[in-house]
Design a protein around this motif. Sequence first.
Motif, PDB file in Angstrom:
ATOM      1  N   MET A   1      34.055 -21.628  14.967  1.00 21.30           N
ATOM      2  CA  MET A   1      32.926 -21.564  14.058  1.00 21.30           C
ATOM      3  C   MET A   1      32.360 -20.146  14.074  1.00 21.30           C
ATOM      4  SD  MET A   1      29.287 -23.585  14.144  1.00 21.30           S
ATOM      5  CE  MET A   1      29.548 -24.945  13.042  1.00 21.30           C
ATOM      6  N   GLY A   2      32.041 -19.617  12.879  1.00 24.85           N
ATOM      7  CA  GLY A   2      31.490 -18.272  12.769  1.00 24.85           C
ATOM      8  C   GLY A   2      30.014 -18.229  13.106  1.00 24.85           C
ATOM      9  N   LYS A   3      29.492 -17.015  13.137  1.00 21.90           N
ATOM     10  CA  LYS A   3      28.063 -16.824  13.374  1.00 21.90           C
ATOM     11  C   LYS A   3      27.374 -16.601  12.036  1.00 21.90           C
ATOM     12  CE  LYS A   3      28.483 -15.004  18.003  1.00 21.90           C
ATOM     13  NZ  LYS A   3      28.074 -13.942  18.925  1.00 21.90           N
ATOM     14  N   TYR A   4      26.151 -17.124  11.925  1.00 17.54           N
ATOM     15  CA  TYR A   4      25.401 -17.060  10.685  1.00 17.54           C
ATOM     16  C   TYR A   4      23.970 -16.643  10.955  1.00 17.54           C
ATOM     17  CZ  TYR A   4      29.352 -19.717   8.915  1.00 17.54           C
ATOM     18  OH  TYR A   4      30.607 -20.119   8.575  1.00 17.54           O
ATOM     19  N   LEU A   5      23.315 -16.197   9.897  1.00 15.64           N
ATOM     20  CA  LEU A   5      21.901 -15.866   9.939  1.00 15.64           C
ATOM     21  C   LEU A   5      21.187 -16.753   8.930  1.00 15.64           C
ATOM     22  CD1 LEU A   5      19.511 -14.002  10.764  1.00 15.64           C
ATOM     23  CD2 LEU A   5      20.170 -12.563   8.824  1.00 15.64           C
ATOM     24  N   LEU A   6      20.174 -17.464   9.385  1.00 16.16           N
ATOM     25  CA  LEU A   6      19.372 -18.315   8.506  1.00 16.16           C
ATOM     26  C   LEU A   6      18.039 -17.618   8.253  1.00 16.16           C
ATOM     27  CD1 LEU A   6      18.945 -21.020   7.029  1.00 16.16           C
ATOM     28  CD2 LEU A   6      18.033 -21.919   9.177  1.00 16.16           C
ATOM     29  N   ALA A   7      17.772 -17.306   6.989  1.00 18.46           N
ATOM     30  CA  ALA A   7      16.502 -16.695   6.595  1.00 18.46           C
ATOM     31  C   ALA A   7      15.630 -17.781   5.978  1.00 18.46           C
ATOM     32  CB  ALA A   7      16.746 -15.580   5.595  1.00 18.46           C
ATOM     33  N   HIS A   8      14.356 -17.770   6.349  1.00 15.58           N
ATOM     34  CA  HIS A   8      13.434 -18.803   5.875  1.00 15.58           C
ATOM     35  C   HIS A   8      12.215 -18.137   5.259  1.00 15.58           C
ATOM     36  CE1 HIS A   8      10.468 -22.154   6.430  1.00 15.58           C
ATOM     37  NE2 HIS A   8      11.442 -22.731   5.774  1.00 15.58           N
ATOM     38  N   ASP A   9      11.846 -18.560   4.062  1.00 16.98           N
ATOM     39  CA  ASP A   9      10.687 -18.019   3.352  1.00 16.98           C
ATOM     40  C   ASP A   9       9.767 -19.166   2.977  1.00 16.98           C
ATOM     41  OD1 ASP A   9       8.852 -16.679   1.768  1.00 16.98           O
ATOM     42  OD2 ASP A   9      10.233 -16.386   0.095  1.00 16.98           O
ATOM     43  N   LEU A  10       8.638 -19.246   3.644  1.00 16.40           N
ATOM     44  CA  LEU A  10       7.629 -20.258   3.317  1.00 16.40           C
ATOM     45  C   LEU A  10       6.619 -19.589   2.402  1.00 16.40           C
ATOM     46  CD1 LEU A  10       6.535 -23.089   3.758  1.00 16.40           C
ATOM     47  CD2 LEU A  10       5.361 -22.254   5.775  1.00 16.40           C
ATOM     48  N   GLY A  11       6.795 -19.785   1.098  1.00 16.74           N
ATOM     49  CA  GLY A  11       5.971 -19.091   0.118  1.00 16.74           C
ATOM     50  C   GLY A  11       4.851 -19.939  -0.428  1.00 16.74           C
ATOM     51  N   THR A  12       4.121 -19.353  -1.359  1.00 13.57           N
ATOM     52  CA  THR A  12       2.969 -20.017  -1.962  1.00 13.57           C
ATOM     53  C   THR A  12       3.363 -21.251  -2.759  1.00 13.57           C
ATOM     54  OG1 THR A  12       1.840 -17.895  -2.125  1.00 13.57           O
ATOM     55  CG2 THR A  12       1.005 -19.676  -3.506  1.00 13.57           C
ATOM     56  N   SER A  13       4.459 -21.164  -3.493  1.00 17.82           N
ATOM     57  CA  SER A  13       4.832 -22.278  -4.368  1.00 17.82           C
ATOM     58  C   SER A  13       6.138 -22.949  -3.986  1.00 17.82           C
ATOM     59  CB  SER A  13       4.915 -21.793  -5.815  1.00 17.82           C
ATOM     60  OG  SER A  13       5.931 -20.806  -5.924  1.00 17.82           O
ATOM     61  N   GLY A  14       6.723 -22.537  -2.866  1.00 19.28           N
ATOM     62  CA  GLY A  14       7.980 -23.161  -2.472  1.00 19.28           C
ATOM     63  C   GLY A  14       8.436 -22.745  -1.094  1.00 19.28           C
ATOM     64  N   ASN A  15       9.410 -23.474  -0.600  1.00 18.16           N
ATOM     65  CA  ASN A  15      10.000 -23.261   0.719  1.00 18.16           C
ATOM     66  C   ASN A  15      11.481 -22.965   0.489  1.00 18.16           C
ATOM     67  OD1 ASN A  15      10.816 -23.411   3.366  1.00 18.16           O
ATOM     68  ND2 ASN A  15       9.746 -25.324   3.780  1.00 18.16           N
ATOM     69  N   LYS A  16      11.955 -21.788   0.933  1.00 16.06           N
ATOM     70  CA  LYS A  16      13.328 -21.388   0.648  1.00 16.06           C
ATOM     71  C   LYS A  16      14.064 -21.081   1.951  1.00 16.06           C
ATOM     72  CE  LYS A  16      16.029 -18.110  -2.078  1.00 16.06           C
ATOM     73  NZ  LYS A  16      15.967 -16.994  -3.023  1.00 16.06           N
ATOM     74  N   ALA A  17      15.267 -21.601   2.067  1.00 16.46           N
ATOM     75  CA  ALA A  17      16.149 -21.300   3.196  1.00 16.46           C
ATOM     76  C   ALA A  17      17.440 -20.720   2.640  1.00 16.46           C
ATOM     77  CB  ALA A  17      16.427 -22.552   4.008  1.00 16.46           C
ATOM     78  N   THR A  18      17.886 -19.620   3.240  1.00 19.45           N
ATOM     79  CA  THR A  18      19.104 -18.965   2.793  1.00 19.45           C
ATOM     80  C   THR A  18      19.986 -18.670   3.992  1.00 19.45           C
ATOM     81  OG1 THR A  18      17.833 -17.929   1.019  1.00 19.45           O
ATOM     82  CG2 THR A  18      19.999 -17.028   1.440  1.00 19.45           C
ATOM     83  N   LEU A  19      21.271 -18.986   3.862  1.00 21.19           N
ATOM     84  CA  LEU A  19      22.228 -18.805   4.949  1.00 21.19           C
ATOM     85  C   LEU A  19      23.171 -17.653   4.608  1.00 21.19           C
ATOM     86  CD1 LEU A  19      23.203 -20.072   7.649  1.00 21.19           C
ATOM     87  CD2 LEU A  19      24.850 -21.372   6.280  1.00 21.19           C
ATOM     88  N   PHE A  20      23.285 -16.701   5.546  1.00 20.26           N
ATOM     89  CA  PHE A  20      24.161 -15.541   5.385  1.00 20.26           C
ATOM     90  C   PHE A  20      25.158 -15.495   6.528  1.00 20.26           C
ATOM     91  CE2 PHE A  20      20.127 -14.266   3.468  1.00 20.26           C
ATOM     92  CZ  PHE A  20      20.524 -13.721   2.263  1.00 20.26           C
ATOM     93  N   SER A  21      26.335 -14.918   6.235  1.00 21.50           N
ATOM     94  CA  SER A  21      27.270 -14.599   7.317  1.00 21.50           C
ATOM     95  C   SER A  21      26.728 -13.355   8.019  1.00 21.50           C
ATOM     96  CB  SER A  21      28.669 -14.322   6.765  1.00 21.50           C
ATOM     97  OG  SER A  21      28.678 -13.105   6.044  1.00 21.50           O
ATOM     98  N   ILE A  22      27.216 -13.058   9.223  1.00 24.06           N
ATOM     99  CA  ILE A  22      26.718 -11.863   9.908  1.00 24.06           C
ATOM    100  C   ILE A  22      27.180 -10.587   9.198  1.00 24.06           C
ATOM    101  CG2 ILE A  22      26.414 -12.957  12.151  1.00 24.06           C
ATOM    102  CD1 ILE A  22      29.047 -11.671  13.029  1.00 24.06           C
ATOM    103  N   GLU A  23      28.112 -10.723   8.266  1.00 22.19           N
ATOM    104  CA  GLU A  23      28.533  -9.586   7.453  1.00 22.19           C
ATOM    105  C   GLU A  23      27.623  -9.392   6.236  1.00 22.19           C
ATOM    106  OE1 GLU A  23      30.818 -12.075   8.270  1.00 22.19           O
ATOM    107  OE2 GLU A  23      31.645 -10.967   9.965  1.00 22.19           O
ATOM    108  N   GLY A  24      26.687 -10.301   6.018  1.00 26.47           N
ATOM    109  CA  GLY A  24      25.743 -10.192   4.909  1.00 26.47           C
ATOM    110  C   GLY A  24      26.122 -10.964   3.674  1.00 26.47           C
ATOM    111  N   GLN A  25      27.195 -11.738   3.732  1.00 22.36           N
ATOM    112  CA  GLN A  25      27.621 -12.529   2.572  1.00 22.36           C
ATOM    113  C   GLN A  25      26.742 -13.766   2.441  1.00 22.36           C
ATOM    114  OE1 GLN A  25      31.612 -14.023   2.845  1.00 22.36           O
ATOM    115  NE2 GLN A  25      31.556 -14.957   0.816  1.00 22.36           N
ATOM    116  N   LEU A  26      26.271 -14.030   1.223  1.00 20.98           N
ATOM    117  CA  LEU A  26      25.477 -15.218   0.954  1.00 20.98           C
ATOM    118  C   LEU A  26      26.360 -16.457   1.058  1.00 20.98           C
ATOM    119  CD1 LEU A  26      22.858 -16.605  -0.046  1.00 20.98           C
ATOM    120  CD2 LEU A  26      23.670 -16.185  -2.373  1.00 20.98           C
TER     121      LEU A  26
END
Length: 65
Positions: A1-26
Amino acid sequence: MGKYLLAHDLGTSGNKATLFSIEGQLIASCTYNYDVYYISNEDLCVIDNITTCGGSYKDSDNINF
């Protein structure tokens, strides 16, 4: 299994989660939008008997910390 980065944005009008590879690929992104409720300036004018219209206290003698 590869390594990933999970970015989380708890904003005013929504909650967003984005998963990236450690190389920066979405890998994946998901957004959950929720309703935003605003109160009027009139509702903000008197809170606990302190007049706060315009963001400044007009009756500073009644402020207790």
